[in-house]
Scaffold this motif. Structure first.
Motif, PDB file in Angstrom:
ATOM      1  N   THR A  56       4.190   1.745   4.361  1.00  0.00           N
ATOM      2  CA  THR A  56       3.016   1.927   3.520  1.00  0.00           C
ATOM      3  C   THR A  56       2.700   3.390   3.297  1.00  0.00           C
ATOM      4  N   GLY A  57       1.857   3.635   2.355  1.00  0.00           N
ATOM      5  CA  GLY A  57       1.320   4.958   2.141  1.00  0.00           C
ATOM      6  C   GLY A  57       2.205   5.878   1.332  1.00  0.00           C
ATOM      7  N   PHE A  89      11.207   2.797   0.520  1.00  0.00           N
ATOM      8  CA  PHE A  89      11.658   1.659   1.313  1.00  0.00           C
ATOM      9  C   PHE A  89      10.911   0.388   0.931  1.00  0.00           C
ATOM     10  N   ASP A  90      11.612  -0.737   1.083  1.00  0.00           N
ATOM     11  CA  ASP A  90      10.980  -2.043   0.906  1.00  0.00           C
ATOM     12  C   ASP A  90      10.198  -2.438   2.161  1.00  0.00           C
ATOM     13  N   GLN A 106      17.795   5.510   9.411  1.00  0.00           N
ATOM     14  CA  GLN A 106      16.926   5.855  10.533  1.00  0.00           C
ATOM     15  C   GLN A 106      15.880   6.845  10.055  1.00  0.00           C
ATOM     16  N   ILE A 107      14.615   6.552  10.365  1.00  0.00           N
ATOM     17  CA  ILE A 107      13.527   7.450   9.988  1.00  0.00           C
ATOM     18  C   ILE A 107      12.768   7.842  11.249  1.00  0.00           C
ATOM     19  N   GLY A 108      12.525   9.094  11.387  1.00  0.00           N
ATOM     20  CA  GLY A 108      11.824   9.596  12.555  1.00  0.00           C
ATOM     21  C   GLY A 108      12.735   9.697  13.766  1.00  0.00           C
ATOM     22  N   ASP A 111       4.510   7.634   4.485  1.00  0.00           N
ATOM     23  CA  ASP A 111       5.196   8.685   3.723  1.00  0.00           C
ATOM     24  C   ASP A 111       6.656   8.831   4.122  1.00  0.00           C
ATOM     25  N   GLY A 112       7.318   7.712   4.356  1.00  0.00           N
ATOM     26  CA  GLY A 112       8.754   7.712   4.636  1.00  0.00           C
ATOM     27  C   GLY A 112       9.143   8.093   6.049  1.00  0.00           C
TER      28      GLY A 112
END
Length: 135
Positions: free
Chosen positions: A29-30, A37-38, A72-74, A120-121
């Protein structure tokens, strides 16, 4: 998709025993994250026996999902023990235990409740509760 990600994690930790503990999907979200991303997958897995040693821990990784791709995010987060996880559409809540200042490796006592969201991804880990167990 989770099986492919687990295979990737096993490959990255090939000298260790890897076991999936919890997994779930949350919203991305956001702002820009909803365009990128879905949704997102939160994977919580244990790693132990690396190089034949007596080492162990639990890791949380978050992947942004778009179509049939996962990125991978973060930065992954780790605790000695994850005792549980709850998932809903917007977030994951993780119940973990880590080393306190005077704890031996065998006996962590610092309880933590961590909220995982995607904004924000990026994966966002926010400690929402902490407690100390003297047992």
């Amino acid at each position: 998709m989770m099986q492919r990600l687990l295979k990737r994690i096993e490959k990255d930790n090939r000298e260790c025993n890897v076991g999936m503990s919890y997994a779930g999907r949350i919203a991305a979200t956001g702002g820009a994250s909803s365009a990128h991303f879905d949704g997102a997958l939160v994977l919580i897995y244990s790693v132990d026996g690396c190089g034949g040693g007596n080492n162990w821990g639990s890791t949380v990784q978050v992947y942004g999902v778009k179509d049939d791709l996962a990125v991978q995010i973060g930065k992954p987060q780790s605790w000695l023990i994850v005792k549980g996880a709850d998932f809903n559409d917007k977030r994951a809540v993780i119940y973990a235990v880590s080393q306190g200042p005077n704890d031996g490796h065998c006996c962590p006592t610092e309880g933590k409740t961590i909220e995982v969201t995607v904004s924000d991804g990026q994966a966002v880990f926010l400690q929402i509760k902490a407690c100390h167990n003297n047992n």
